[in-house]
Design a protein around this motif. Structure first.
Motif, short mmCIF file in Angstrom:
data_model
loop_
_atom_site.label_atom_id
_atom_site.label_comp_id
_atom_site.label_asym_id
_atom_site.label_seq_id
_atom_site.Cartn_x
_atom_site.Cartn_y
_atom_site.Cartn_z
N TYR A 30 14.76 2.57 -8.07
CA TYR A 30 13.97 1.53 -8.73
C TYR A 30 14.68 1.03 -9.98
O TYR A 30 15.27 1.80 -10.73
CB TYR A 30 12.54 1.98 -9.04
CG TYR A 30 12.40 3.32 -9.72
CD1 TYR A 30 12.37 4.50 -8.99
CD2 TYR A 30 12.29 3.40 -11.10
CE1 TYR A 30 12.24 5.72 -9.61
CE2 TYR A 30 12.15 4.63 -11.73
CZ TYR A 30 12.14 5.78 -10.98
OH TYR A 30 12.02 6.99 -11.60
N ASN A 65 4.65 8.02 2.82
CA ASN A 65 5.01 6.60 2.92
C ASN A 65 6.15 6.30 1.94
O ASN A 65 6.16 6.84 0.84
CB ASN A 65 3.82 5.71 2.56
CG ASN A 65 2.65 5.87 3.51
OD1 ASN A 65 2.83 6.26 4.66
ND2 ASN A 65 1.46 5.57 3.02
N ASN A 67 6.73 3.61 0.22
CA ASN A 67 6.20 3.02 -1.01
C ASN A 67 5.60 4.08 -1.94
O ASN A 67 5.76 4.01 -3.15
CB ASN A 67 5.12 1.98 -0.69
CG ASN A 67 5.71 0.67 -0.19
OD1 ASN A 67 6.93 0.46 -0.26
ND2 ASN A 67 4.87 -0.21 0.32
N ASP A 68 4.91 5.05 -1.36
CA ASP A 68 4.32 6.12 -2.18
C ASP A 68 5.41 6.95 -2.86
O ASP A 68 5.25 7.36 -4.01
CB ASP A 68 3.44 7.04 -1.32
CG ASP A 68 2.19 6.33 -0.81
OD1 ASP A 68 1.85 5.27 -1.37
OD2 ASP A 68 1.58 6.84 0.15
N TYR A 71 6.50 5.12 -5.99
CA TYR A 71 5.58 5.28 -7.12
C TYR A 71 5.62 6.71 -7.67
O TYR A 71 5.55 6.92 -8.88
CB TYR A 71 4.14 4.90 -6.71
CG TYR A 71 3.92 3.40 -6.67
CD1 TYR A 71 3.77 2.68 -7.85
CD2 TYR A 71 3.89 2.70 -5.47
CE1 TYR A 71 3.58 1.30 -7.84
CE2 TYR A 71 3.70 1.32 -5.44
CZ TYR A 71 3.54 0.63 -6.63
OH TYR A 71 3.37 -0.73 -6.61
N GLN A 86 9.23 -4.08 -3.63
CA GLN A 86 10.35 -3.72 -2.76
C GLN A 86 11.16 -4.99 -2.52
O GLN A 86 10.59 -6.00 -2.06
CB GLN A 86 9.82 -3.17 -1.42
CG GLN A 86 10.91 -2.53 -0.58
CD GLN A 86 10.65 -2.61 0.92
OE1 GLN A 86 11.24 -3.42 1.62
NE2 GLN A 86 9.75 -1.77 1.40
N TYR A 126 13.53 -1.10 -5.21
CA TYR A 126 12.31 -1.64 -5.81
C TYR A 126 12.63 -2.10 -7.22
O TYR A 126 13.53 -1.58 -7.85
CB TYR A 126 11.22 -0.56 -5.90
CG TYR A 126 10.69 -0.07 -4.58
CD1 TYR A 126 9.48 -0.54 -4.08
CD2 TYR A 126 11.40 0.87 -3.84
CE1 TYR A 126 8.99 -0.08 -2.86
CE2 TYR A 126 10.92 1.33 -2.62
CZ TYR A 126 9.72 0.85 -2.15
OH TYR A 126 9.24 1.32 -0.95
N LYS B 88 12.24 -7.05 4.75
CA LYS B 88 11.41 -5.94 4.26
C LYS B 88 11.69 -4.67 5.05
O LYS B 88 12.02 -4.74 6.23
CB LYS B 88 9.92 -6.28 4.37
CG LYS B 88 9.03 -5.32 3.61
CD LYS B 88 7.55 -5.68 3.65
CE LYS B 88 6.76 -4.54 3.01
NZ LYS B 88 5.32 -4.82 2.98
#
Lengths: 258, 258
Positions: A30, A65, A67-68, A71, A86, A126, B88
């Motif tokens: 990120y 996931n 995405n998780d 974070y 993303q 991200y 994506k």
């Protein structure tokens, strides 16, 4: 140069378990953009006992996931409640061998424990935007140092991380003109020239003053909150973002097009 | 229902070697958009002996760039010289279990050979645009059937593939208003109403006729090439894309903003 005992133990455990609990060959990174007027900066960190800077990132649990995972790792940098966008996946076969490759053995980890991290990795990128003045950064699990690096001084970044930052800035530039994404980069109140400076720092070009003022005022996302105190003869107007109008603009995908 | 012998042998070899030669847990999928006036369509294929439709896709060799894997797989659909846009990465842990999960055993493959494909996969999504009339599709390695599916009829797609298509269409809609990406979707010559229809099909909304005509003409990417023959009393003007101006617009990131 010795890593502290407690950190050392944690790091060892991390690598020991990593091979079993994480998806192989896949990571997330990120880019955290912060605006230190007039400079755009990015968050970087240094691994224990290593010279170069890295983008923060991490791995994905086998049942997590992607995405998780992004974070979860962001929190290790001390950053909560941010929106992560993303923007691209980096899949060059040789990307991690480009330059300044991290050396797990310098973390005090034996070869059999770190073999899995020195293989090829595809990384999902991200980005996030933060108010430079409000965040309290943490260096992350495998690192004891983090800092803000100027967006134009990326030479010390490891591997292909400078490329990743440049791509992120390109996407941010696109997003900036398509959506009002700047909220998190701004202090509570600001002048129009300060807002213009933010746009210029991200876009890396100058913007006509008159056009900028006209378009931002017309967009309705700005709300006057007073004048700057302690200023010169003509104190400039201070503005804040009108949150309601801001959300509405997001829905409509307002295009500024400076 | 029997798979032909030669195909069967190829499929078996593919799975046998797959576990050794491909990156685990990572795949690519590509959405090919075609415009069959007035309908926007996507290319889908059916695995041997299975009912549902799938987006075409494939795996990544351990030493292969992810982008190269996308182009290599695209060729298996009979598609060459197309631009693939990575849009994506889909990383939900449960994405492949959502619905209509492919059953490798129906391809005549024993369990030990296909264990690696039934695990979790993170997939990198790409899209491409083609002139519907010019392509000769091929069904791909594990499939004997492919077709064009209407973008509004995605119920028969396997797993999370309908979600992937919807995301791709959203990004295409964004790209459409930011870049002139339509070249590959257009026939050699077309009328302004036909071009408008294409935009409307992608954006899934109607566009004001006057605004559309004004903005496209002003952009300079259209070049008049004559009138449509065999037409009614007032034959409409035919246009083609001005390639030079088109590239210039791409560089400038012309915003149409209908």
């Amino acid at each position: 140069m010795a890593v502290q005992d407690q950190s050392s133990y944690k790091v060892k455990k991390y690598f020991e378990h990593g091979v079993d609990v994480f998806l192989p060959h896949l990571s997330i990174n990120y880019i955290v953009f912060g605006f230190d007027n007039p400079n755009l900066k990015i968050l970087v960190q240094r691994l224990f006992n290593q010279e170069f800077w890295l983008l923060p990132g991490g791995y994905i649990y086998k049942n997590e996931n992607v995405n998780d995972a992004a974070y979860r790792n962001l929190k290790l940098s001390g950053l909560h409640d941010l929106f992560l966008r993303q923007f691209k996946t980096f899949g060059e076969a040789t990307r991690v061998t480009k330059k300044s490759v991290p050396k797990p053995e310098l973390l005090g980890i034996s070869k059999e424990l770190h073999d899995w991290v020195t293989q090829r990795f595809v990384t999902v990128g991200y980005y996030a935007l933060v108010d430079f003045n409000k965040v309290k950064l943490q260096p992350g699990l495998l690192s004891n140092e983090c800092t803000w690096l100027d967006i134009n001084e990326l030479d010390d970044l490891a591997m292909d991380h400078a490329d990743i930052v440049r791509e992120a800035r390109g996407v941010l530039s696109e997003d900036l003109l398509n959506f009002p994404v700047v909220a998190n980069l701004l202090p509570d109140s600001f002048t129009i020239p300060e807002l213009k400076q933010l746009y210029e720092s991200i876009l890396d070009r100058s913007i006509d003053r008159g056009t900028f003022r006209k378009k931002t005022m017309k967009s309705g996302i700005l709300e006057k909150v007073g004048k700057r105190r302690n200023a010169a003869r003509r104190p400039p107007d201070l503005y804040k973002l009108n949150q309601e109008q801001y959300i509405r603009s997001l829905m409509k995908k307002t295009r500024f097009g400076f």
